[in-house]
Design a protein around this motif. Structure first.
Motif, PDB file in Angstrom:
ATOM      1  N   TYR A 104       1.341  -1.811  -0.273  1.00 43.94           N
ATOM      2  CA  TYR A 104       0.072  -0.042   0.180  1.00 43.94           C
ATOM      3  C   TYR A 104       1.403   1.340  -0.203  1.00 43.94           C
ATOM      4  CZ  TYR A 104      -3.422  -2.948   1.627  1.00 43.94           C
ATOM      5  OH  TYR A 104      -4.858  -4.462   1.489  1.00 43.94           O
ATOM      6  N   LEU A 105       0.133   2.297  -0.098  1.00 44.06           N
ATOM      7  CA  LEU A 105       0.938   3.827  -0.604  1.00 44.06           C
ATOM      8  C   LEU A 105       0.916   4.222   0.728  1.00 44.06           C
ATOM      9  CD1 LEU A 105       2.411   5.818  -2.325  1.00 44.06           C
ATOM     10  CD2 LEU A 105       0.344   6.515  -2.298  1.00 44.06           C
ATOM     11  N   SER A 106       2.128   4.731   1.221  1.00 45.52           N
ATOM     12  CA  SER A 106       2.435   5.143   3.063  1.00 45.52           C
ATOM     13  C   SER A 106       3.059   6.360   3.037  1.00 45.52           C
ATOM     14  CB  SER A 106       2.825   4.100   3.629  1.00 45.52           C
ATOM     15  OG  SER A 106       3.333   5.266   4.632  1.00 45.52           O
ATOM     16  N   THR A 107       1.984   7.388   4.050  1.00 44.50           N
ATOM     17  CA  THR A 107       2.747   8.884   3.056  1.00 44.50           C
ATOM     18  C   THR A 107       4.346   8.999   4.401  1.00 44.50           C
ATOM     19  OG1 THR A 107       1.113   9.368   4.780  1.00 44.50           O
ATOM     20  CG2 THR A 107       0.293   9.498   2.719  1.00 44.50           C
ATOM     21  N   THR A 108       4.308   7.831   5.536  1.00 43.47           N
ATOM     22  CA  THR A 108       4.662   7.625   6.250  1.00 43.47           C
ATOM     23  C   THR A 108       6.241   7.006   5.297  1.00 43.47           C
ATOM     24  OG1 THR A 108       3.598   7.281   8.179  1.00 43.47           O
ATOM     25  CG2 THR A 108       6.296   7.112   8.490  1.00 43.47           C
ATOM     26  N   PHE A 109       6.168   6.339   4.608  1.00 42.41           N
ATOM     27  CA  PHE A 109       7.420   5.515   4.115  1.00 42.41           C
ATOM     28  C   PHE A 109       7.709   5.461   2.849  1.00 42.41           C
ATOM     29  CE2 PHE A 109       8.388   3.083   7.962  1.00 42.41           C
ATOM     30  CZ  PHE A 109       6.738   2.005   8.308  1.00 42.41           C
ATOM     31  N   HIS A 110       7.400   6.193   1.885  1.00 40.15           N
ATOM     32  CA  HIS A 110       7.183   6.627   0.659  1.00 40.15           C
ATOM     33  C   HIS A 110       7.578   8.182   0.497  1.00 40.15           C
ATOM     34  CE1 HIS A 110       5.174   2.532  -0.328  1.00 40.15           C
ATOM     35  NE2 HIS A 110       6.020   2.621  -0.806  1.00 40.15           N
ATOM     36  N   VAL A 111       7.656   9.220   1.701  1.00 42.23           N
ATOM     37  CA  VAL A 111       9.024   9.277   1.154  1.00 42.23           C
ATOM     38  C   VAL A 111       9.830   9.846   1.032  1.00 42.23           C
ATOM     39  CG1 VAL A 111       6.711  11.263   2.504  1.00 42.23           C
ATOM     40  CG2 VAL A 111       8.502  10.160   3.608  1.00 42.23           C
ATOM     41  N   ASN A 112      10.605   8.368   1.639  1.00 41.98           N
ATOM     42  CA  ASN A 112      12.210   8.341   2.036  1.00 41.98           C
ATOM     43  C   ASN A 112      12.780   7.230   0.761  1.00 41.98           C
ATOM     44  OD1 ASN A 112      12.013   8.577   5.294  1.00 41.98           O
ATOM     45  ND2 ASN A 112      10.976   6.943   5.563  1.00 41.98           N
ATOM     46  N   VAL A 113      14.086   8.102   0.364  1.00 39.76           N
ATOM     47  CA  VAL A 113      15.040   7.115  -0.623  1.00 39.76           C
ATOM     48  C   VAL A 113      14.738   5.787  -0.557  1.00 39.76           C
ATOM     49  CG1 VAL A 113      17.147   7.250  -1.088  1.00 39.76           C
ATOM     50  CG2 VAL A 113      15.650   9.801  -0.867  1.00 39.76           C
ATOM     51  N   SER A 114      15.437   5.868   1.009  1.00 42.31           N
ATOM     52  CA  SER A 114      16.166   4.244   1.879  1.00 42.31           C
ATOM     53  C   SER A 114      14.490   3.164   1.471  1.00 42.31           C
ATOM     54  CB  SER A 114      16.191   4.244   2.733  1.00 42.31           C
ATOM     55  OG  SER A 114      15.091   4.657   3.972  1.00 42.31           O
ATOM     56  N   HIS A 115      13.516   4.091   1.340  1.00 43.06           N
ATOM     57  CA  HIS A 115      12.152   2.660   0.919  1.00 43.06           C
ATOM     58  C   HIS A 115      11.902   2.231  -0.885  1.00 43.06           C
ATOM     59  CE1 HIS A 115       9.442   1.370   3.731  1.00 43.06           C
ATOM     60  NE2 HIS A 115       8.377   0.793   2.210  1.00 43.06           N
ATOM     61  N   TYR A 116      13.441   2.375  -1.161  1.00 41.01           N
ATOM     62  CA  TYR A 116      13.043   2.670  -2.598  1.00 41.01           C
ATOM     63  C   TYR A 116      13.888   1.268  -3.049  1.00 41.01           C
ATOM     64  CZ  TYR A 116       9.087   5.337  -3.228  1.00 41.01           C
ATOM     65  OH  TYR A 116       7.816   6.678  -2.779  1.00 41.01           O
ATOM     66  N   ASP A 117      13.921   0.734  -3.992  1.00 45.79           N
ATOM     67  CA  ASP A 117      14.818  -0.255  -4.756  1.00 45.79           C
ATOM     68  C   ASP A 117      15.148   0.395  -5.713  1.00 45.79           C
ATOM     69  OD1 ASP A 117      13.896  -2.497  -2.407  1.00 45.79           O
ATOM     70  OD2 ASP A 117      12.421  -2.994  -3.762  1.00 45.79           O
ATOM     71  N   TYR A 118      15.079   0.238  -6.578  1.00 48.45           N
ATOM     72  CA  TYR A 118      15.438   0.782  -7.742  1.00 48.45           C
ATOM     73  C   TYR A 118      15.552   2.289  -8.446  1.00 48.45           C
ATOM     74  CZ  TYR A 118      14.704  -4.179  -8.064  1.00 48.45           C
ATOM     75  OH  TYR A 118      14.628  -5.248  -7.447  1.00 48.45           O
ATOM     76  N   TRP A 119      16.223   3.111  -9.078  1.00 52.13           N
ATOM     77  CA  TRP A 119      16.209   4.364  -9.697  1.00 52.13           C
ATOM     78  C   TRP A 119      16.852   4.391 -10.637  1.00 52.13           C
ATOM     79  CZ3 TRP A 119      15.236   8.145  -5.885  1.00 52.13           C
ATOM     80  CH2 TRP A 119      15.061   7.806  -4.541  1.00 52.13           C
ATOM     81  N   GLY A 120      15.674   5.285 -11.408  1.00 52.39           N
ATOM     82  CA  GLY A 120      17.176   5.700 -12.543  1.00 52.39           C
ATOM     83  C   GLY A 120      17.977   6.421 -12.676  1.00 52.39           C
ATOM     84  N   GLN A 121      18.210   6.531 -13.568  1.00 53.56           N
ATOM     85  CA  GLN A 121      19.594   8.223 -13.401  1.00 53.56           C
ATOM     86  C   GLN A 121      19.300   9.390 -13.700  1.00 53.56           C
ATOM     87  OE1 GLN A 121      18.196   7.072 -16.791  1.00 53.56           O
ATOM     88  NE2 GLN A 121      18.351   8.825 -17.800  1.00 53.56           N
TER      89      GLN A 121
END
Length: 129
Positions: A104-121
């Motif tokens: 689920y989308l979380s306003t607590t967690f999904h603001v954090n860089v560390s919560h994401y696995d993959y990034w574009g350039q």
């Protein structure tokens, strides 16, 4: 695993608009919560917007709320960021990111860089005054 490629950045005058796109590889794009972040020179990477797996929920940072719109098209494996009424302070490299663990989308967690696995350039956005 997903690979992300951003496009659509450029130079625009204040008050103008740009549309950023993030293309994901693979057929599992709908499994990822997607986010957009930005990083200005000498600054930390900051949250801009995030959207749920289905696209039914989304939220924004206060600095872009009302001006930016995040969307996604799972059939095309793309996530987009429509940016209107751009300001010089929006100048930054913009990154899209994917979270493979969140259900689920979380306003607590999904603001954090560390919560994401993959990034574009990243793609550069420059707003002139």
């Amino acid at each position: 695993q997903v690979q992300l490629v951003e496009s659509g950045g450029g130079l625009v005058q204040a008050g103008g608009s740009l549309r950023l796109s993030c293309a994901g590889s693979g057929r599992t794009f709908s499994r990822y919560v997607m986010g957009w972040f930005r990083q200005a020179p000498g600054m930390e990477r900051e949250f801009v917007a995030a959207i749920s797996r289905s696209g039914g929920s989304r939220f924004y940072s206060d600095s872009v709320k009302g001006r930016f719109t995040i969307s996604r098209d799972n059939a095309k494996s793309t996530a987009n960021l429509q940016m209107n009424s751009l300001k010089p302070e929006d100048t930054a490299v913009y990154y899209c990111a994917a979270d493979s663990r969140g259900v689920y989308l979380s306003t607590t967690f999904h603001v954090n860089v560390s919560h994401y696995d993959y990034w574009g350039q990243g793609t550069q956005v420059t707003v002139s005054s």
